[in-house]
Design an enzyme around this catalytic site. Structure first.
Site: not given
Length: 380
Positions: A52, A234, A236, A262-263, A266, A304, A306-307, A354, A356
């Site tokens: 990530s 991940g 981006g 996480c990703f 989103q 972790n 940023g979006f 996260h 995990e």
């Protein structure tokens, strides 16, 4: 061992012209990325090997880094992914019986350009005020470049917003990890930057974990006869991952149980018809408080990202894309950011953090059990 106290010059340059002069650490040269800070006091090896962080220069807010070295047991993926690394005080020695090499040597081996000996607290405070921004580390001969030239290199780099980095971190062919718990069935994991601890946790819950390339089609997923689908963490911008959103809509249309981290959270939000936006400086660390709205319990969690997903925090609402009722299940207590989604009419949920959590904390590990139970109930 590479000397941790070389006299090679290094400079950190931010896109607003801010400069911090220090010493070279790790590989020597030039690197560009989004400068972000991570607040964990432990677990730097897991941070460095988390996919990530691809495209980002990571600053450790903990001042003393590297004392336990690097070992072959704890990496979260096949390599170090950060674009650059910023620490204040590298450890003089490696003091751990499990260490195979120093952190400095590992950075050199993977070609990661870093900088040490700067006021990381000042940089962190600046990012908290001005937001995450592009930056560059210039060391060795590159440190002698004209300041205007260094700034030009930084400002010509693409910002994180709008970037799709999934192909850079995903596997190119399917990889299978057999269940280590009582078998439930095949699980399709879309690898957007999956961590090894996630795979291990899913296998322990009884899934044969099929880690699939990020460009897999819905037919490719159906071909393994999955009992459920999982989207990983991940790097981006989720707004730049339209293909993954459309794939997820096909998964939801098939009524396959879904869990995203996480990703993946989103992308579930976007598949349901919600928007996403970039946070000023993001959440990165292993000490973030999150409220589980169903239980009222506050969990300390690893983050972790940023979006974030844009959704109403209170009450159930209709999915704009027609998937029934949805609710925000978890909320970040530092800034009221959406930290989880739960669909009420289809078998799907996700969290922004996260569970995990290598190297900890483990407050949210129960979510893997919740996923396994949801899959079993759906099959029944």
């Amino acid at each position: 061992m590479t000397s941790l106290f070389r006299s090679d010059p290094a400079v950190l340059v931010l896109e607003d012209g801010t400069r911090h002069v220090g010493r070279a650490y790790g590989a020597t040269g030039t690197t560009i990325g989004e400068v972000v800070f991570a607040t964990g006091m432990t677990g730097y090896q897991e941070t460095l090997t988390d996919p990530s962080y691809a495209g980002q220069i990571v600053l450790q807010t903990a001042p003393h880094i590297g004392n336990t070295g690097m070992n072959a047991e704890d990496p979260e993926s096949r390599r170090i992914w950060v674009s650059g690394y910023i620490v204040r005080d590298p450890s003089r020695v490696v003091s751990n019986w499990r260490a195979d090499e120093s952190l400095d040597d590992a950075l050199v081996s993977d070609g990661v350009v870093g900088i040490s000996g700067i006021d990381t607290r000042a940089v962190t405070r600046h990012i908290r005020s001005a937001g995450s921004m592009r930056g560059g580390i210039f060391s060795g001969e590159a440190a002698e470049l004209d300041a205007e030239e260094q700034l030009r290199i930084v400002t010509e780099a693409p910002p994180m917003a709008g970037q799709n980095l999934s192909a850079a971190v995903s596997v190119t062919a399917a990889e299978v990890t057999k269940a280590t718990g009582e078998r439930i069935g095949n699980l399709a994991v879309l690898d957007l930057g999956v961590k090894q601890a996630t795979i291990d946790n899913l296998a322990a819950r009884g899934f044969d974990v099929h880690v699939l390339p990020q460009d897999v089609t819905i037919d490719g997923i159906r071909a393994i006869d999955p009992v459920a689908v999982f989207y990983s963490n991940g790097p981006g911008d989720p707004a730049a991952s339209g293909d993954h959103v459309e794939l997820l809509r096909a998964v939801l249309d098939d009524r396959l149980p879904f869990f995203g981290i996480c990703f993946g959270n989103q992308l579930l939000g976007r598949a349901l018809g919600l928007g996403t936006y970039k946070l000023p400086f993001g959440h990165r660390g292993i000490n973030q408080p999150v409220l589980d709205k169903a239980t009222g319990r506050v969990e300390i969690t690893a983050h972790n990202h940023g979006f974030a997903v844009d959704a109403p925090l209170e009450g159930a609402f209709d999915s704009p894309n027609g998937y029934g009722k949805v609710e925000v299940s978890h909320v970040g207590l530092n800034d009221q950011v959406v930290e989880g989604l739960r669909a009420l009419d289809i078998p799907a949920f996700s969290v922004q953090y996260h569970p995990e959590a290598a190297a900890g904390p483990h407050d949210a590990n129960y979510l893997f059990d919740r996923f396994a139970e949801m899959v079993k109930e759906n099959r029944a």
